[in-house]
Design an enzyme around this catalytic site. Structure first.
Site, PDB file in Angstrom:
ATOM      1  N   HIS A 178       0.837  -1.002   0.086  1.00 57.53           N
ATOM      2  CA  HIS A 178       0.136   0.366  -0.443  1.00 57.53           C
ATOM      3  C   HIS A 178       0.876   1.178   0.207  1.00 57.53           C
ATOM      4  O   HIS A 178       1.398   1.443   0.307  1.00 57.53           O
ATOM      5  CB  HIS A 178      -0.695  -0.223   1.425  1.00 57.53           C
ATOM      6  CG  HIS A 178      -1.826   0.720   1.072  1.00 57.53           C
ATOM      7  ND1 HIS A 178      -2.460   1.168   2.476  1.00 57.53           N
ATOM      8  CD2 HIS A 178      -2.430   1.791   0.502  1.00 57.53           C
ATOM      9  CE1 HIS A 178      -2.945   2.397   2.007  1.00 57.53           C
ATOM     10  NE2 HIS A 178      -3.150   2.820   1.547  1.00 57.53           N
ATOM     11  N   HIS A 209      -1.150  11.199  -1.717  1.00 57.74           N
ATOM     12  CA  HIS A 209      -2.137  10.993  -0.980  1.00 57.74           C
ATOM     13  C   HIS A 209      -2.757  12.134  -0.987  1.00 57.74           C
ATOM     14  O   HIS A 209      -4.182  12.364  -0.666  1.00 57.74           O
ATOM     15  CB  HIS A 209      -2.075  10.139   0.402  1.00 57.74           C
ATOM     16  CG  HIS A 209      -3.071   9.294   0.869  1.00 57.74           C
ATOM     17  ND1 HIS A 209      -3.747  10.578   1.443  1.00 57.74           N
ATOM     18  CD2 HIS A 209      -3.800   8.269   0.365  1.00 57.74           C
ATOM     19  CE1 HIS A 209      -5.022   9.436   1.949  1.00 57.74           C
ATOM     20  NE2 HIS A 209      -5.288   8.884   1.260  1.00 57.74           N
TER      21      HIS A 209
END
Ligand code: G3P
Ligand code: MG
Length: 239
Positions: free
Chosen positions: A9, A51
């Site tokens: 991830h 992100h």
């Protein structure tokens, strides 16, 4: 579509600064076959790996990603907040990340992460860059507008809808985006929703699963892959 079972991830999970090339290198060294990362547009329209819409959490910079050029982002320290040993890691461009994935033989899930108001543009641009890459990849997004724009730009690239709980209109969202898979939050998954997705012939991948026993339970239920911050928990042979 064949998924790697264990997908690191945000590049290398929690072991390296998120969304950095150092993460991709570590994922490959651990034996990962697949990685996920987030792609957003810089002010000059260049897609970069990050992100949050703002810089503070993961970099030494301040303010909005959308206000910084890709050249400015390339000079930012995006590793030192994780650990001073990574202080040399910049915010990579999507092209750099995709080239490294191809060189390392890593399958890449490019999550299209638009800043507010740039959904369709981000989907289009990320898909254009992804279509020029040589490695295996898949596009996903929480944003239906971004994913549909990506489909219009590069219909040949595989796509997955990305959701938290599987919503009542998941079939419509899959159809609108021409998606081949569903990515959903492990904590919100129900056996009924999983069965419905599987009955439609679609694989389901779950985020974010940081324990082996949780992953084993999900695989036993019929989940195809998990996104994890702890790819080091699995031996390479199980990836
Ligand atoms: O793509 C799966 C996962 O990365 C979605 O959540 O917030 O980590 O991008 P987030
Ligand atoms: Mg993500």
């Amino acid at each position: 579509m064949i998924y790697p079972r264990i997908i690191a991830h945000r590049c290398g999970g929690a072991l390296t600064p998120e969304n950095t090339l150092a993460g991709l290198r570590l994922a490959a060294r651990l034996g990962c076959r697949g990685v996920e990362f987030d792609a957003m547009l810089a002010a000059d329209g260049v897609p970069v790996l990050i992100h949050d819409e703002t810089l503070e959490r993961t970099t030494a910079g301040r303010g909005a990603v959308a206000d910084m050029s890709s050249a400015q982002l390339a000079r930012l320290d995006a590793g030192g907040r994780h650990h001073p040993a990574f202080a040399v890691e910049p915010v990579p461009t999507l092209d750099e990340a995709l080239q490294l994935c191809a060189a390392l033989g890593l399958w890449a899930n490019v999550e299209i992460k638009p800043s507010a108001g740039r959904e369709a543009e981000t989907g289009r641009v990320v898909a254009r860059h992804a279509a020029a890459a040589t490695g295996k990849l898949l596009l996903s997004s929480f944003s239906s507008a971004a994913l549909c724009a990506a489909a219009a730009e590069a219909a040949q690239l595989p796509r997955a809808i990305l959701v938290e709980a599987i919503p009542p209109d998941w079939r419509e969202r899959v159809a609108a985006a021409g998606a081949l898979a569903v990515h959903s939050a492990a904590r919100a998954l129900t056996a009924e929703a999983l069965a419905a997705v599987r009955a439609a012939g679609l694989p389901l991948a779950c985020y974010t699963v940081n324990r082996r026993d949780d992953a084993a339970r999900l695989f036993a239920m019929g989940v195809s892959a998990v996104f994890t911050d702890r790819p080091d928990l699995w031996p390479a042979a199980e990836m």
